[in-house]
Design a protein around this motif. Structure first.
Motif, PDB file in Angstrom:
ATOM      1  N   THR A  14     -63.703 -40.655  -5.716  1.00  0.00           N
ATOM      2  CA  THR A  14     -64.699 -41.175  -4.784  1.00  0.00           C
ATOM      3  C   THR A  14     -65.514 -42.302  -5.431  1.00  0.00           C
ATOM      4  OG1 THR A  14     -64.869 -39.026  -3.725  1.00  0.00           O
ATOM      5  CG2 THR A  14     -66.669 -40.571  -3.317  1.00  0.00           C
ATOM      6  N   ASP A  37     -65.589 -46.101  -4.155  1.00  0.00           N
ATOM      7  CA  ASP A  37     -66.896 -46.649  -3.796  1.00  0.00           C
ATOM      8  C   ASP A  37     -67.142 -47.972  -4.528  1.00  0.00           C
ATOM      9  OD1 ASP A  37     -69.400 -46.763  -2.634  1.00  0.00           O
ATOM     10  OD2 ASP A  37     -70.345 -45.716  -4.324  1.00  0.00           O
ATOM     11  N   THR A  38     -66.898 -47.990  -5.820  1.00  0.00           N
ATOM     12  CA  THR A  38     -67.124 -49.202  -6.613  1.00  0.00           C
ATOM     13  C   THR A  38     -66.201 -50.329  -6.151  1.00  0.00           C
ATOM     14  OG1 THR A  38     -67.616 -47.768  -8.469  1.00  0.00           O
ATOM     15  CG2 THR A  38     -67.255 -50.090  -8.969  1.00  0.00           C
ATOM     16  N   ASP A  50     -67.286 -51.620  -2.831  1.00  0.00           N
ATOM     17  CA  ASP A  50     -68.539 -52.347  -2.989  1.00  0.00           C
ATOM     18  C   ASP A  50     -68.268 -53.760  -3.507  1.00  0.00           C
ATOM     19  OD1 ASP A  50     -71.445 -52.437  -3.008  1.00  0.00           O
ATOM     20  OD2 ASP A  50     -71.211 -52.596  -5.184  1.00  0.00           O
ATOM     21  N   ASP A  64     -68.893 -50.997   2.492  1.00  0.00           N
ATOM     22  CA  ASP A  64     -69.624 -49.786   2.140  1.00  0.00           C
ATOM     23  C   ASP A  64     -68.828 -48.546   2.511  1.00  0.00           C
ATOM     24  OD1 ASP A  64     -72.379 -50.713   1.213  1.00  0.00           O
ATOM     25  OD2 ASP A  64     -72.063 -51.879   3.028  1.00  0.00           O
ATOM     26  N   LEU A  65     -68.682 -47.674   1.545  1.00  0.00           N
ATOM     27  CA  LEU A  65     -67.980 -46.416   1.782  1.00  0.00           C
ATOM     28  C   LEU A  65     -68.982 -45.400   2.310  1.00  0.00           C
ATOM     29  CD1 LEU A  65     -65.368 -44.665   1.348  1.00  0.00           C
ATOM     30  CD2 LEU A  65     -66.358 -44.038  -0.861  1.00  0.00           C
ATOM     31  N   ARG A 125     -71.470 -39.456   3.008  1.00  0.00           N
ATOM     32  CA  ARG A 125     -71.769 -38.949   1.683  1.00  0.00           C
ATOM     33  C   ARG A 125     -73.282 -38.810   1.514  1.00  0.00           C
ATOM     34  NH1 ARG A 125     -70.239 -42.596  -2.536  1.00  0.00           N
ATOM     35  NH2 ARG A 125     -70.673 -44.277  -1.080  1.00  0.00           N
ATOM     36  N   ILE A 141     -76.180 -41.846   1.780  1.00  0.00           N
ATOM     37  CA  ILE A 141     -75.830 -42.967   2.675  1.00  0.00           C
ATOM     38  C   ILE A 141     -76.947 -43.162   3.705  1.00  0.00           C
ATOM     39  CG2 ILE A 141     -74.247 -43.638   4.541  1.00  0.00           C
ATOM     40  CD1 ILE A 141     -73.042 -44.134   1.836  1.00  0.00           C
TER      41      ILE A 141
END
Lengths: 231, 708
Positions: free
Chosen positions: B308, B312-313, B316, B321-322, B417, B420
């Motif tokens: 995850t 995410d990184t 980004d 955006d996750l 998540r 968020i």
């Protein structure tokens, strides 16, 4: 209609209508970046592309060969006279994706058997190519005709295909020196005609059928590029 | 060197003169415009020429006492439309300068062939006061690459000089007969006296061209008002192409007047940098053969968290955006928010590229849910094998295997998540507010500063507000008396512009939600817009793969105080009481070939019942040029000048100018007049525009950017 000029005309109106000063969202286009784009456009219009000193290029090549173990190549763009050393960053079947060595800025090109099939991040990118016929002709080292397809995004973001009919003429054998490579290769001149124009590509193929150098037309925006293997 | 197809169209004339001559069967294109701002190389007279498809031009023409500003759009290859604002000094009794708005249409019926000319039919000023009204049938033939000859027959003004005959009867123009204007005088079209006209244009070099015409317009109204004298029917003009997008013209008219004209043009199909200059995406990572069998990672503690964090990184870095992720051994489902890429296909492509690099090899099925305002708008599924196989293939092959499903039909989607929500967004920037076409001062504007905030609470709850402060401007100088016979729902705009205090543009709480498969809902309450506070509720039915959608909206509104603070004012106005309820049912349809239509029917703000017809030309890159008209049971008399509400709207994606992906766009609506009939509440983030960008038909339009 030339891009920069269109931009100059439209930008005043539009900047005034949508500009944000600053924001914490991903829509980080603001008045200043619009202005910056304009200034850059004006600058690049005035600036002449300058040739990079060959000694500097060769010194960089040497450095790259010493520090990097994987495949390396040298690319030159005729329009901008820019030069970059490429290192392979990914493979996908017969395709290799290369990125600039020595910088973290992500611009990439993809090749298949030494022929450029796509570019990314250069502006007016070549999105993909169909070159099976071309590769077949290059390995046969005979006169002949084959088709090649180049795909670009047009101004609307729709894929526009350029289909070229190309005539292959194997020429003399010559010595090819590049980085760690020193070998004999056959020069093949390829003249291509499309619906609206023509272009002339050149390939160097060695005895074992490897394409070690390719000078290719990549579309109206990018123009000609030459890629040479360095090892 | 190759010339791109699109460029050829735009510079057909120049190419013929300057570069290698490219001959097409239908090269009768021009980027020149005449005195009426219509595409064509003559002066007052029309031609059968067309502008390149999509061409947008603004023409300003002036000769002693006469000024015309025209916006023209080549709606299709054959059809062009124009909107004009004409100012004439001393034309009408009681006016120093007479301002008049008018619309034109021109359609090319026959294309030019080797032996026959192109033929076009046109209407001038067909929906205004009729001062400029004229209809024509015109033929143009090119003779070689430089010379074009035109001949035609005109009615109305175009049949007013040396008339050769007459068909039926035509109501003569009189200022007394103008009334409220805005009528379609169909009975008068191609009626009355007709006359022949003609002309020629010659391309001298790539910069200069020359034209001459024999005009059949006698300028009767102007001559009767003694503001011009027409000594000769011959007019001549010399054009100079200053830049690709600017043409200057000097012309001599009537053997009496010298005038000048400037044309600014652009074409939405010519982007600054085709394909954009954004940096390269990540290459797709191909899994080694046999590695997909390895499920070992599923048993490792902490592996999901690690994956995850990696996804995410990576997202980004791609500007995405996750919101959530769900992983199992064979499939992965991510929900993302895309505030960066105007082409949704590019956001999807970059998401999948990231996933290919971050997910364990055993994960084969990839699902991406697009989140809009906290609710799922669609789910796209793509197999990882296809992703690896098609990276270097034509984009259409990827489109063929991409599956779009309504998220609710797909089933479950990942929960947001931790961290968020809630999420706060803000922006500060300038604003520009304009007032056009006021006879006292045709252009007025206010410039000010505006701060916006948006608080996303999750589950579709959004609190948003916007405050502004005028810095400089003259919108408060509007002094036109308001004589509206309808409840004054919009015509009091000048009173809203008079505040020098900070004002609250809007402050709302909105809840977006999914009411079921294919069905979306919205409720917005609070200070909805600068003139109204209330509650707005909306339902939209839009299947994810459908080009058709239906919606319904009901609004309860109370007028706000003119100072735009927190107060409300009485609903009663000199024109009547503003009703509390308004609402519409709407149908939306992506017609194809770049056209989009919308029909709304219901009760408008002033309590009038009727419908709005909107037609937009939508370019795949986000440009939109459209027109709308609203017909309600408010009579032309009640409505006042203009007779009914109508206008033009233009959307310009900022990415088109910058060559960088951004979802920001400029939107402008141009109304000849804003009055009280046919007005709707302005509610932010209506469902259709919020959702459609995440649905298959819209994504497919710019699918070429999927691999970009």
């Amino acid at each position: 209609m030339s891009g920069n000029r269109v931009r100059l005309l439209a930008v005043g109106l539009i900047a005034a209508l949508v500009a944000t000063g600053c924001t914490n969202t991903r829509q980080d286009v603001n008045v200043l970046s619009v202005a910056q784009t304009l200034i850059d456009a004006r600058k690049s219009e005035r600036q002449e592309a300058t040739e990079i000193d060959e000694r500097i290029v060769q010194a960089q090549v040497k450095k790259a060969l010493q520090s990097e173990r994987g495949p390396l190549a040298l690319i030159r763009f005729e329009k901008t006279k820019s030069v970059a050393i490429l290192r392979q960053i990914e493979t996908n079947g017969a395709y290799r994706t290369w990125s600039t060595w020595g910088t973290i800025e992500r611009r990439s090109i993809s090749t298949r058997d030494g022929v450029i099939t796509a570019t990314r991040g250069l502006g007016s990118d070549l999105m993909s190519s169909e070159i099976s016929g071309l590769l077949h002709m290059l390995t046969r080292l005979e006169d002949g005709i084959a088709q090649q397809t180049l795909r670009h995004l047009d101004g609307e973001n729709i894929i526009a295909e350029t289909v070229a009919d190309c005539a292959f003429t194997p020429d003399r054998r010559e010595t090819f020196t590049s980085g760690d490579l020193r070998l004999h290769a056959t020069r093949i001149d390829v003249f291509c005609k499309t619906e609206e124009g023509s272009f002339s590509n050149v390939y160097l193929v060695n005895g074992s059928g490897r394409i070690v150098m390719s000078r290719q037309w990549l579309g109206d925006g990018i123009g000609y590029a030459t890629i040479k293997a360095l090892r | 060197m190759i010339r791109k197809r699109k460029v050829i169209g735009a510079i057909a004339i120049c190419a013929a003169a300057a570069g290698p001559v490219v001959v097409f069967a239908d090269t009768l294109k021009t980027t020149l415009t005449n005195n009426y701002g219509n595409p064509g190389a003559l002066i007052d007279m029309p031609t059968a020429e067309s502008a390149p498809d999509g061409q947008l031009s603004t023409t300003v023409m002036h000769f002693d006492g006469f000024t015309k500003t025209t916006l023209s759009f080549q709606i299709t290859d054959r059809l062009s439309g124009s909107f004009r604002y004409a100012a004439t000094r001393g034309l009408a009794p009681g006016f120093d300068v007479f301002y008049d708005r008018s619309f034109d249409l021109k359609f090319r019926v026959f294309n030019e062939t080797d032996w026959t000319p192109a033929v076009s039919v046109g209407l001038r000023d067909f929906i205004g006061t009729g001062i400029l009204a004229g209809e024509y049938v015109v033929a143009t033939k090119s003779v070689g690459p430089r010379l074009r000859l035109t001949g035609g027959v005109g009615w109305g003004r175009l049949g007013s000089y040396a008339s050769d005959g007459s068909i039926g009867t035509r109501t003569p123009f009189s200022f007394a007969g103008v009334g409220t204007g805005g009528n379609l005088n169909v009975d008068d079209w191609f009626q009355g006296d007709y006359a022949f006209f003609g002309g020629a244009s010659y391309q001298i070099s790539d910069k200069f061209s020359l034209s001459a015409e024999y005009s059949s317009d006698n300028y009767d109204i102007a001559q009767n008002a003694n503001i011009t004298t027409r000594r000769s029917p011959w007019n001549v003009a010399l054009d100079y192409q200053l830049r690709d997008d600017i043409t200057l013209r000097a012309f001599g008219q009537h053997g009496e007047e010298i005038g000048a004209l400037v044309t600014f043009s652009l074409n939405p199909r010519n982007a600054t940098v085709p394909g954009g200059t954004e940096l390269a995406p990540l290459p797709v990572a191909v899994r080694p053969a046999g590695s997909a069998q390895d499920l070992g990672w599923t048993t490792q503690p902490g592996s999901t968290e690690r994956i995850t964090a990696g996804v995410d990184t990576s997202l980004d870095q791609a500007g995405l955006d996750l919101e959530g992720i769900k992983l199992d051994g064979r499939s992965a489902h991510v929900s993302i928010r895309n505030d960066r890429y105007d082409a949704t296909s590019e956001a999807l492509g970059r998401t999948l590229r990231s996933l290919s690099r971050e997910l364990p090899a055993s994960v084969e099925e990839l699902h991406v849910t697009l989140i809009r305002n906290g609710i799922p708008a669609s789910t796209m599924s793509f197999s990882r094998t296809d992703l690896e196989r098609l990276e270097h293939a034509p984009a259409r092959e990827a489109l063929a295997v991409a599956r779009f499903t309504d998220t609710l039909r797909f089933g479950d989607y990942p929960d947001p998540r931790a961290g968020i929500y809630p999420r706060f967004e803000w922006s500060v920037g300038p604003y520009l507010r304009t007032s056009l076409f006021d006879p006292d001062n045709p252009i007025r504007a206010d410039l000010g500063a505006r701060a916006r905030g948006k608080y996303h609470l999750g589950s579709g709850w959004v609190v948003s507000g916007s405050v502004g402060q005028k810095i400089v401007g003259n919108l408060d100088e509007v002094t036109r008396p308001n004589n509206s016979q309808l409840p004054r729902v919009r015509s009091d705009v000048s009173r809203y512009n008079r505040t020098d205090e900070p004002f609250l543009e809007n402050l709302t709480v909105a809840k977006f939600g999914r009411l079921g498969p294919d069905v979306y809902g919205r409720v917005t309450g609070g200070y909805l817009e600068r003139m109204y506070a209330g509650v707005s509720g909306e339902v939209l039915w839009k299947p994810v793969n459908s080009r058709f959608a239906l919606g319904a909206e009901v609004n309860y509104a109370q007028p706000r105080d003119f100072d735009q603070q927190f107060g409300l004012r009485s609903r009663s106005t000199p024109g009547g009481t503003i009703p509390e309820f308004s609402g519409h049912v709407s149908a939306y349809y992506e017609i194809g070939n770049g056209f989009h239509g919308q029909v709304d029917a219901g009760r408008y703000l002033a309590g009038d019942w009727g419908g709005t017809l909107t037609l937009d030309r939508e370019f795949a890159n986000g440009w939109k040029v459209g027109a709308f008209a609203t017909f309600t049971d408010a009579s032309a008399q009640q409505f006042g000048e203009g007779s009914f509400d109508k206008g033009i709207r233009i959307t310009v994606p900022l990415s088109w100018i910058l060559g960088q992906p951004t979802t920001q766009k400029a939107e402008a609506t141009l109304r000849p007049l804003t009055r009280d009939g046919g007005q709707r509440l302005e509610v932010d983030e209506r469902l259709y525009e919020t959702i459609r960008g995440s649905h298959q038909p819209d994504i497919a339009k710019s699918w070429g950017k999927y691999w970009r």
